[in-house]
Design an enzyme around this catalytic site. Sequence first.
Site, PDB file in Angstrom:
ATOM      1  NE  ARG A 120      -4.145  -1.887   2.043  1.00 48.89           N
ATOM      2  CZ  ARG A 120      -4.170  -2.971   2.822  1.00 48.89           C
ATOM      3  NH1 ARG A 120      -3.226  -3.147   3.729  1.00 48.89           N
ATOM      4  NH2 ARG A 120      -5.117  -3.871   2.670  1.00 48.89           N
ATOM      5  CE  LYS A 141       0.069  12.675 -14.584  1.00 47.59           C
ATOM      6  NZ  LYS A 141      -0.397  13.590 -15.651  1.00 47.59           N
ATOM      7  CD  GLU A 183       7.341  15.995 -21.999  1.00 53.27           C
ATOM      8  OE1 GLU A 183       6.778  17.057 -21.657  1.00 53.27           O
ATOM      9  OE2 GLU A 183       6.706  14.941 -22.230  1.00 53.27           O
ATOM     10  CE  LYS A 225       5.590  17.069 -13.875  1.00 51.23           C
ATOM     11  NZ  LYS A 225       5.850  15.808 -14.579  1.00 51.23           N
ATOM     12  CD  GLU A 235      -3.523  15.497 -15.197  1.00 48.36           C
ATOM     13  OE1 GLU A 235      -3.872  15.568 -16.378  1.00 48.36           O
ATOM     14  OE2 GLU A 235      -2.669  14.698 -14.802  1.00 48.36           O
ATOM     15  NE  ARG A 239       0.826  16.649 -12.202  1.00 51.15           N
ATOM     16  CZ  ARG A 239       1.502  15.926 -11.331  1.00 51.15           C
ATOM     17  NH1 ARG A 239       1.202  16.015 -10.044  1.00 51.15           N
ATOM     18  NH2 ARG A 239       2.475  15.125 -11.704  1.00 51.15           N
ATOM     19  CG  ASN A 243      -1.384  15.901 -19.684  1.00 55.90           C
ATOM     20  OD1 ASN A 243      -0.438  15.131 -19.633  1.00 55.90           O
ATOM     21  ND2 ASN A 243      -2.322  15.936 -18.751  1.00 55.90           N
ATOM     22  CG  HIS A 246       1.833  15.018 -23.289  1.00 57.45           C
ATOM     23  ND1 HIS A 246       2.457  16.226 -23.468  1.00 57.45           N
ATOM     24  CD2 HIS A 246       2.728  14.225 -22.651  1.00 57.45           C
ATOM     25  CE1 HIS A 246       3.676  16.164 -22.951  1.00 57.45           C
ATOM     26  NE2 HIS A 246       3.866  14.953 -22.460  1.00 57.45           N
ATOM     27  CG  HIS A 250       0.026  10.147 -24.234  1.00 55.56           C
ATOM     28  ND1 HIS A 250      -0.536  10.535 -23.047  1.00 55.56           N
ATOM     29  CD2 HIS A 250       1.366  10.216 -24.052  1.00 55.56           C
ATOM     30  CE1 HIS A 250       0.419  10.823 -22.182  1.00 55.56           C
ATOM     31  NE2 HIS A 250       1.575  10.638 -22.770  1.00 55.56           N
ATOM     32  CG  HIS A 263       6.894  10.818 -24.256  1.00 53.55           C
ATOM     33  ND1 HIS A 263       5.526  10.615 -24.207  1.00 53.55           N
ATOM     34  CD2 HIS A 263       7.124  11.956 -23.547  1.00 53.55           C
ATOM     35  CE1 HIS A 263       4.960  11.572 -23.497  1.00 53.55           C
ATOM     36  NE2 HIS A 263       5.898  12.396 -23.088  1.00 53.55           N
TER      37      HIS A 263
END
Length: 361
Positions: A120, A141, A183, A225, A235, A239, A243, A246, A250, A263
Amino acid sequence: MQQIKIDTSTKSYPVHIGLGAVRMLGKLCDGAEAKYTSVMVITDETVASLYLPYFRENSGLERFIEKIVPSGEKAKTFDVYYDCLSTALENKLDRKSLIIAFGGGAVGDLAGFVAATYMRGIRFIQVPTTILAHDSAVGGKVAINHPLGKNMVGAFHQPEAVIYDLEFLESLPEKEVRSGFAEVIKHSLISGEGFYNWLREEIKSLKSIEYSQMLAFLSKGIQIKGSIVAMDEHENGIRAYLNFGHTLGHAIEAEAGYGNITHGEAVAVGMLFAIELSRDVLKLAFNLEEFKTWLQSLGYRTSLPSGLSIDRLLLRMKQDKKAVGKTIRFVLLQQVGDPVVSEVEENVLLDSLKKFMEEGE
């Protein structure tokens, strides 16, 4: 050596960036507050072959468990994730153990997700080895991929620290430099014209980046960031600006097959498309040709990879994490430094994609 502090609603932690930064790792792990019962280092085949001996010699860690996984996006699968959990259990890691992510963005995502879900949640430290990871190593993330979508199985789990030793960047192939620098460009476009103009004036080639330039743009990207994550850790709002580029990026990665296009290369195409969409939808005033020419001079592709289906890309974008009720939401620019999340009607998006594809032919 520079230190940047990342503040979130759940944790504050340092980013140490500079040559030889990995030497700080032993002190961090042996500190009075740490008291880790055991340490497991997750790295990939490429990084292990290049830098694991350097890591052993310079990290200051007396003993640790080594777990070597496949390189790149092949690390972010259910099978590899399960294998890492098995290794942790076999070596009796407990809730006071530490996981170290030693590698690029894929290893950081994988190792962070292992740490987030093992018992956990246990602590972990990011030791990035790529330019791309200046983005992914900060912010908490962590995720693995699903065949139907990138980073669809994951969590928010902040690291204890980020140790960014720029020694590791010296062996990066130009393709990986290009992937990571996309990025950096993204951070400049969502933050303001000052940083964007500085990048265009300073970086004329990705084959010969000076150390001072590298330190400057990586630090700036991390600060941008960090400031956004501080305001929106999970997010729920701004936030999502991170993206930018992206949503299509993606989709391109997934359709081309993870690892067949980097990427950053996919994100660069995604940013170009998002800018065109911003000009059409929000009347953005932006010199697109100047931007495209700069990208091309740095070796980026500026069109969709051949063989991709617009309908399939559209379907992928409907599965994007920002999508709500299958309504596609794009990060667009009202102006450089002023991003906004906008719902884009499917017919508008389809027409724009067709136009974008035709322009690249």
